[in-house]
Design an enzyme around this catalytic site. Sequence first.
Site, short mmCIF file in Angstrom:
data_model
loop_
_atom_site.label_atom_id
_atom_site.label_comp_id
_atom_site.label_asym_id
_atom_site.label_seq_id
_atom_site.Cartn_x
_atom_site.Cartn_y
_atom_site.Cartn_z
N LYS A 13 -7.48 -5.49 2.37
CA LYS A 13 -6.76 -6.67 1.87
C LYS A 13 -5.69 -7.13 2.88
CE LYS A 13 -5.22 -4.49 -1.77
NZ LYS A 13 -5.76 -3.14 -1.53
N ARG A 88 -1.50 -6.44 -10.30
CA ARG A 88 -2.17 -5.15 -10.30
C ARG A 88 -2.38 -4.61 -11.70
NH1 ARG A 88 -0.70 -3.30 -4.85
NH2 ARG A 88 -1.71 -1.31 -4.47
N ARG A 127 -5.22 5.11 9.46
CA ARG A 127 -4.42 3.89 9.53
C ARG A 127 -3.03 4.12 10.16
NH1 ARG A 127 -3.25 0.42 4.27
NH2 ARG A 127 -2.64 2.41 3.41
N ARG A 161 1.83 5.53 6.87
CA ARG A 161 2.49 5.35 5.58
C ARG A 161 2.63 6.65 4.80
NH1 ARG A 161 -0.10 0.11 2.82
NH2 ARG A 161 -0.12 1.56 1.07
N ARG A 172 -3.58 6.77 -6.22
CA ARG A 172 -3.72 5.31 -6.01
C ARG A 172 -5.09 4.82 -6.45
NH1 ARG A 172 -2.35 5.29 0.06
NH2 ARG A 172 -2.88 3.07 0.04
P1 AP5 Z 1 -5.80 -2.33 5.06
O1 AP5 Z 1 -6.06 -3.75 5.44
O2 AP5 Z 1 -4.46 -1.76 5.35
O3 AP5 Z 1 -6.21 -2.10 3.54
P2 AP5 Z 1 -5.47 -2.52 2.20
O4 AP5 Z 1 -6.52 -2.91 1.23
O5 AP5 Z 1 -4.39 -3.52 2.49
O6 AP5 Z 1 -4.89 -1.12 1.79
P3 AP5 Z 1 -3.48 -0.68 1.22
O7 AP5 Z 1 -3.46 0.82 1.31
O8 AP5 Z 1 -2.36 -1.42 1.90
O9 AP5 Z 1 -3.58 -1.14 -0.22
P4 AP5 Z 1 -2.74 -0.65 -1.38
O10 AP5 Z 1 -3.15 -1.65 -2.40
O11 AP5 Z 1 -2.93 0.77 -1.74
O12 AP5 Z 1 -1.23 -0.72 -0.82
P5 AP5 Z 1 0.01 -1.65 -1.12
O13 AP5 Z 1 0.83 -1.67 0.09
O14 AP5 Z 1 -0.39 -2.93 -1.76
O15 AP5 Z 1 -6.94 -1.43 5.76
C1 AP5 Z 1 -6.91 -0.02 5.69
C2 AP5 Z 1 -7.35 0.58 7.04
O16 AP5 Z 1 -8.73 0.25 7.28
C3 AP5 Z 1 -6.59 0.02 8.23
O17 AP5 Z 1 -6.43 1.07 9.14
C4 AP5 Z 1 -7.49 -1.08 8.79
O18 AP5 Z 1 -7.31 -1.26 10.19
C5 AP5 Z 1 -8.88 -0.55 8.47
N1 AP5 Z 1 -9.83 -1.58 8.09
C6 AP5 Z 1 -9.60 -2.72 7.36
N2 AP5 Z 1 -10.76 -3.40 7.16
C7 AP5 Z 1 -11.74 -2.67 7.76
C8 AP5 Z 1 -13.16 -2.86 7.90
N3 AP5 Z 1 -13.77 -3.92 7.36
N4 AP5 Z 1 -13.84 -1.90 8.55
C9 AP5 Z 1 -13.22 -0.81 9.11
N5 AP5 Z 1 -11.88 -0.58 9.01
C10 AP5 Z 1 -11.15 -1.51 8.34
O19 AP5 Z 1 0.78 -0.83 -2.27
C11 AP5 Z 1 1.39 0.41 -1.99
C12 AP5 Z 1 2.15 0.88 -3.21
O20 AP5 Z 1 3.17 -0.08 -3.56
C13 AP5 Z 1 1.34 1.03 -4.52
O21 AP5 Z 1 0.66 2.27 -4.57
C14 AP5 Z 1 2.44 0.90 -5.58
O22 AP5 Z 1 3.19 2.09 -5.68
C15 AP5 Z 1 3.34 -0.17 -4.99
N6 AP5 Z 1 2.96 -1.52 -5.40
C16 AP5 Z 1 2.60 -2.57 -4.58
N7 AP5 Z 1 2.32 -3.65 -5.29
C17 AP5 Z 1 2.49 -3.32 -6.60
C18 AP5 Z 1 2.31 -4.03 -7.81
N8 AP5 Z 1 1.91 -5.30 -7.84
N9 AP5 Z 1 2.53 -3.36 -8.98
C19 AP5 Z 1 2.97 -2.07 -8.97
N10 AP5 Z 1 3.14 -1.35 -7.85
C20 AP5 Z 1 2.90 -1.97 -6.66
#
Ligand code: AP5
Length: 214
Positions: A13, A88, A127, A161, A172
């Site tokens: 994402k 979410r 990552r 991270r 997660r």
């Molecule tokens: P990446 O693009 O970083 O993936 P992502 O889907 O963004 O993964 P996240 O881990 O950031 O998602 P998340 O939802 O767990 O985290 P968030 O920060 O929102 O890609 C991942 C890796 O793969 C990278 O190394 C990339 O280079 C590689 N890659 C990408 N695409 C690829 C492809 N097609 N092929 C090969 N490699 C690829 O949330 C973190 C925490 O914040 C949550 O756990 C929660 O505690 C809190 N939080 C955030 N938002 C909320 C909310 N709305 N409500 C409650 N808690 C929240």
Amino acid sequence: MNVILLGPPGSGKGTQAKRIEQAHDMPQLSTGDMLRAEIAADNALGRRVKGVMESGKLVPDDVMITLIRSRIRMPDCRNGFILDGFPRTLPQAEALDVMLRGEHRQIDHVIEFEVFEPNLIERLFGRFTCCNCGASYHERYNRPKVEGVCDVCGACEFICRADDRPEAIKTRFEAYRRQTAPLLPYYDRRGILQKVDAMADIDTVTRQIETILT
Ligand code: AP5
């Protein structure tokens, strides 16, 4: 145009949101990045959410709704935004609808990142992210074009991270299955949900998204 990216941890994402942001000149609203900025600032909100995020659980809805409400009212969101990580939960989705309705706006596209979950663990372990702008890279699949320099903002510092550890990753994924996946039928019923094959390589996923958005 207002867009939601929906998919489990590591589905890509954030990577795709950065590309849409550049191609369409609309801001990426990553709630994860916003929370990590609060933690880095070591302020009251940051201290409140640090432990929750590191454990892999979701931050309470009221905190997230307040955070996103003030963000989408900022001038740079006037012509559209990309939500990455929000909503979410169903209460977050319902609150978003109320917020947007009050401003005569709506969500135009919800893009589901379809994945094979076991393969995502390798993505999360490899990552590293830019300390300045949060752009995601991967040791094998997505290295910066110039070694040690962020493609997006040119910064030279990267971190792994705190929630990319095995126990937190498990939590997660569970949170995604239990609390976030129910949003898929919620948006499907409204006819605005479209899927991309997020197991394809990064450029192919970008092309699938562009087909939806243009
Ligand atoms: P990446 O693009 O970083 O993936 P992502 O889907 O963004 O993964 P996240 O881990 O950031 O998602 P998340 O939802 O767990 O985290 P968030 O920060 O929102 O890609 C991942 C890796 O793969 C990278 O190394 C990339 O280079 C590689 N890659 C990408 N695409 C690829 C492809 N097609 N092929 C090969 N490699 C690829 O949330 C973190 C925490 O914040 C949550 O756990 C929660 O505690 C809190 N939080 C955030 N938002 C909320 C909310 N709305 N409500 C409650 N808690 C929240």
